[in-house]
Structure formats: C-alpha cells, structure tokens
Design a protein around this motif. Structure first.
Motif, short mmCIF file in Angstrom:
data_model
loop_
_atom_site.label_atom_id
_atom_site.label_comp_id
_atom_site.label_asym_id
_atom_site.label_seq_id
_atom_site.Cartn_x
_atom_site.Cartn_y
_atom_site.Cartn_z
N ASN A 85 -4.63 -3.71 10.49
CA ASN A 85 -4.99 -4.94 9.25
C ASN A 85 -6.40 -4.65 8.71
OD1 ASN A 85 -7.04 -5.67 11.36
ND2 ASN A 85 -5.32 -6.57 12.60
N ASP A 86 -6.82 -5.60 8.15
CA ASP A 86 -7.97 -5.42 7.18
C ASP A 86 -9.30 -5.29 8.13
OD1 ASP A 86 -6.65 -6.00 4.83
OD2 ASP A 86 -7.22 -8.09 4.75
N VAL A 87 -9.14 -5.63 9.44
CA VAL A 87 -10.30 -5.54 10.36
C VAL A 87 -10.46 -4.06 10.77
CG1 VAL A 87 -11.12 -6.12 12.69
CG2 VAL A 87 -10.29 -7.89 11.08
N HIS A 88 -9.39 -3.48 10.68
CA HIS A 88 -9.22 -1.94 11.20
C HIS A 88 -9.96 -1.22 10.02
CE1 HIS A 88 -5.66 -3.09 13.75
NE2 HIS A 88 -6.74 -2.97 14.53
N MET A 89 -9.51 -1.54 8.89
CA MET A 89 -9.87 -1.00 7.58
C MET A 89 -11.44 -1.15 7.50
SD MET A 89 -7.35 0.48 5.90
CE MET A 89 -7.74 0.56 4.09
#
Length: 126
Positions: A85-89
């Motif tokens: 998800n965006d948090v991982h990115m």
C-alpha cells in the motif's frame, strides 16, 4: 556498477529466492535468504542498516533500519503482506531520501508470482 544493473541482479536473486521458498513465510526468512544470495553473487550488502534522522541539525537514532542496502546504492525494503500500500511506498521513499539514494526496490514476497510484488521507486533522476 550503476543502479539499474544492480537492480537487475537483485530482482534475479529475489525471483530465485521466491521460487525456492514460495509465498507465506515471514519477512525475516526472505531477508536472510536474499542477503545470502546477493552476497553469493558478489554484491556488497548491508543488512538492517541504521538510518538516523537529522532534526534541527541534530542526528537522532530513532530505530529506523533499511532492510538491505546493496552496493551502497540501492535500497531494498522487504514485505510479506497481503498487498502493498501507499505507506510501504512512503517508507521506502523516506529511507531513500534520508540516505540520499536514487533507487529503491519494494519487494513483497507474499504473492504467487514475484513479478507482481516488485515496485521500483526512483528518488530524483536515474
């Protein structure tokens, strides 16, 4: 060796690890196996590299660590999750910015085909 060449080797090693182990293991298992494989391929690899934060000209050790850093150029952030998800990115990009690295690979091993779990992240121009 330039970042793109390093990334090609990393992806090849990651695919090999995934083919041998499959999906469903803990992130730490993939990290150890990929670390071993990259070293075996003759690449310089740092595991759990500390990443301090500079705040108001003070270096603060906050416990942030890059999963793997290859040839002091490519950040590898490993996951074993249902989906990225965006948090991982954002996490990967933050490590890249803190260390002034240009290329990062976010790799999720918890997929059927590893190609679907690899995200290439660029900080600046390559």
């Amino acid at each position: 060796m330039i970042e793109n060449d390093i990334a090609t080797k990393i992806i090849g090693c990651a695919i090999d690890v995934h083919k041998n182990l499959g999906a469903g293991l803990l992130e730490s298992a993939y990290q150890e196996c990929l670390y071993y494989k990259l070293k075996k391929e003759g690449l310089r690899v740092e595991k759990e590299k500390p990443m301090p934060i500079i705040y108001e000209n003070v270096k603060l050790e906050c416990g942030y660590r890059i999963d793997l850093l290859v040839e002091n150029k490519v950040v590898i952030e490993l996951k074993s999750v249902d989906s990225l998800n965006d948090v991982h990115m954002a996490q990967t990009l933050t490590y890249m910015k803190l260390g002034n690295y240009k290329l990062g690979l976010l790799i999720n091993f918890n997929v059927i085909l590893l190609k679907q779990g690899i995200k290439r992240i660029i900080n600046g121009t390559l």
